[in-house]
Structures are given as structure tokens and as C-alpha cells.
Motif scaffolding. Structure first.
Motif, mmCIF file in Angstrom:
data_model
loop_
_atom_site.group_PDB
_atom_site.id
_atom_site.type_symbol
_atom_site.label_atom_id
_atom_site.label_comp_id
_atom_site.label_asym_id
_atom_site.label_seq_id
_atom_site.Cartn_x
_atom_site.Cartn_y
_atom_site.Cartn_z
ATOM 1 N N ARG A 119 2.499 1.066 -4.612
ATOM 2 C CA ARG A 119 1.334 0.844 -3.754
ATOM 3 C C ARG A 119 0.726 -0.538 -3.947
ATOM 4 N NH1 ARG A 119 -2.084 6.550 -3.881
ATOM 5 N NH2 ARG A 119 -0.314 7.976 -3.952
ATOM 6 N N ASP A 152 5.848 5.927 -2.896
ATOM 7 C CA ASP A 152 5.806 6.834 -4.036
ATOM 8 C C ASP A 152 6.982 7.811 -4.055
ATOM 9 O OD1 ASP A 152 3.123 5.920 -3.220
ATOM 10 O OD2 ASP A 152 2.415 7.065 -4.934
ATOM 11 N N ALA A 165 3.366 2.545 1.424
ATOM 12 C CA ALA A 165 3.500 3.083 0.068
ATOM 13 C C ALA A 165 4.877 3.730 -0.064
ATOM 14 C CB ALA A 165 2.418 4.109 -0.222
ATOM 15 N N ARG A 171 -0.128 8.690 -0.323
ATOM 16 C CA ARG A 171 -0.325 7.614 0.655
ATOM 17 C C ARG A 171 0.918 7.502 1.523
ATOM 18 N NH1 ARG A 171 -4.669 3.991 -0.406
ATOM 19 N NH2 ARG A 171 -4.168 3.160 1.655
#
Length: 236
Positions: free
Chosen positions: A231, A208, A206, A202
Motif C-alpha cells: 500500500r 495485499d 493496493a 483496500r
């Protein structure tokens, strides 16, 4: 072990360590040259940097083999950004600085990993043909290299573009899913990927972490990844 045997072993070890350092420099040259080629839309030359079995991970899709790599860089990018021209076009900015490269060569010197980043400036000048625009972009590379006949080539160009923002508004106001990911595979989509990246990445907001291909450089342990809050603002 005799003195001669010990000396021979030491020389062999030093030669191996020197060869790995030479490998690192060759890989860095290929990766940095990739950035220069992309800057000026030299897509034919980009494709030549890849192994025949190479692949690209981009916006949630995997483009496999030279056919897939050509589909992305030449049929899609060249067709979209430079109207089929291999090289720069007037008023088109697409700078891809290659930054923070961490290169690890396997002990057998056949493969290597590269983790790095790019912070891109892109846009179309108001005097150029097309809709004027200007944006920022940042992403992480999680790449793989292979040495074939003594030449290092890209085995996987894994680019994870995390954030985008217009030059005017910046990244704080970037709409959710600002850049839509491909939902259809090739050949149903003639320019689509051969497979999807799993798990699905994403974009910003987001946050990550892309897994590290190497262990913690001090402890030697695998680098722990906790994306549990990366997220939490999304509503899927």
C-alpha cells in the motif's frame, strides 16, 4: 497386529480418504453453483447455499447469519441490480467464473476451507434501462464450509475484490478507492453490514495478499505474508 486387523485398518483409512474426496467434489459443486446463481441474479437460491449461521465478507463489511446474508443478496443486490426480481434482467451482464479452487477438508469432515478467485465481466447494455456501463473485476475468495446433516453449506463467503477497471480504460487508470466501502453498520444503515472486517482491506492499486488457510503444500510450513509494500502509494 494381525493380518485381519491390518486389513480392517487399511479399509477404514481408504474409506475415509474416499469420503474426503467425495466431500471435495460436493463442496466444489456448491461453490461453482454459487457462481452460476450470481451470474443470473438468482439471489434467493444463493441465500439457500448458506448455513443458518453463515456470513459474507464483502467490501470491508461482515453480514452475519441468514438475516445478514439476505440483507446483502436480496435487499441490496436484488433491489439494486434487478429491481427486486429474482433472476436475470434484460441487458444486465454479471459473469462470475469460479477459478483456481483449492479445497481442504478437515480430518473430521465437519469443516473445510476454500481459496479461489473470480475474474468478473459486468455491465449494462446501452439498450437496457439505466446508465450504460461496462467493467472488469477480479478478486480472491477465502471461504469456509460446514457439513450439516451430511450436506455441505457455505459458512463464510469471504470475497475480496481487488481490482476494478472500466472496459474502455482498463485497470491502469482506476481511481483510488473506486468502489467506496460501507462506513455505517446495520441498523443505522438498513442495508449495511453487522461488523467491519479487520484489518480494513483496500482495493487496487493496493496489492495485499489474503492469508492462505493452508500451509505451504511442499514444505508444510505456514505461508509467509509480507504486505509491507502493498500500500506504499496510498496517502491515508
Amino acid at each position: 497386529m494381525t493380518d485381519v486387523t491390518a486389513l480392517e485398518a487399511r479399509i477404514a483409512r481408504l474409506e475415509h480418504e474416499l469420503a474426503i474426496q467425495q466431500d471435495i467434489e460436493q463442496i466444489r459443486k456448491v461453490q461453482y453453483t454459487y457462481g452460476y446463481f450470481i451470474d443470473k441474479s438468482q439471489y434467493n437460491e444463493v441465500v439457500d447455499l448458506f448455513s443458518d449461521e453463515g456470513e459474507v465478507w464483502f467490501l470491508g463489511g461482515i453480514y452475519r447469519g441468514k438475516a445478514g446474508v439476505r440483507r446483502l443478496y436480496i435487499e441490496r443486490f436484488q433491489g439494486t441490480f434487478t429491481q427486486g426480481h429474482n433472476g436475470p434482467r434484460y441487458g444486465w451482464l454479471l459473469d462470475h467464473p469460479q477459478l483456481q479452487m483449492v479445497i481442504d477438508v478437515a480430518p473430521d469432515r465437519r469443516t473445510a476451507t476454500v481459496r479461489g478467485r473470480s475474474m468478473m465481466q459486468a455491465g449494462l447494455h446501452e439498450s437496457a434501462e439505466g446508465a450504460q456501463r461496462a467493467w472488469w473485476e477480479g478478486g480472491i475468495y477465502d471461504n469456509r464450509y460446514v457439513r450439516e446433516d451430511g450436506v455441505w453449506k457455505i459458512a463464510r463467503l469471504g470475497y475480496f475484490p481487488f481490482w476494478h477497471g472500466t472496459f474502455a480504460d482498463g485497470w491502469a487508470k482506476t481511481p483510488i478507492d473506486y468502489i467506496p466501502f460501507t462506513k455505517t453498520l446495520y441498523p443505522e444503515d438498513p442495508l449495511g453490514p453487522d461488523a467491519f472486517v479487520e484489518p480494513t482491506p483496500r482495493l487496487w492499486p493496493a496489492t495485499d495478499i489474503v492469508p492462505f488457510p493452508y500451509p505451504h503444500p511442499v514444505t508444510g510450513k505456514p505461508i509467509a505474508i509480507d504486505n509491507s509494500r502493498a500500500r506504499e502509494g496510498f496517502k491515508d
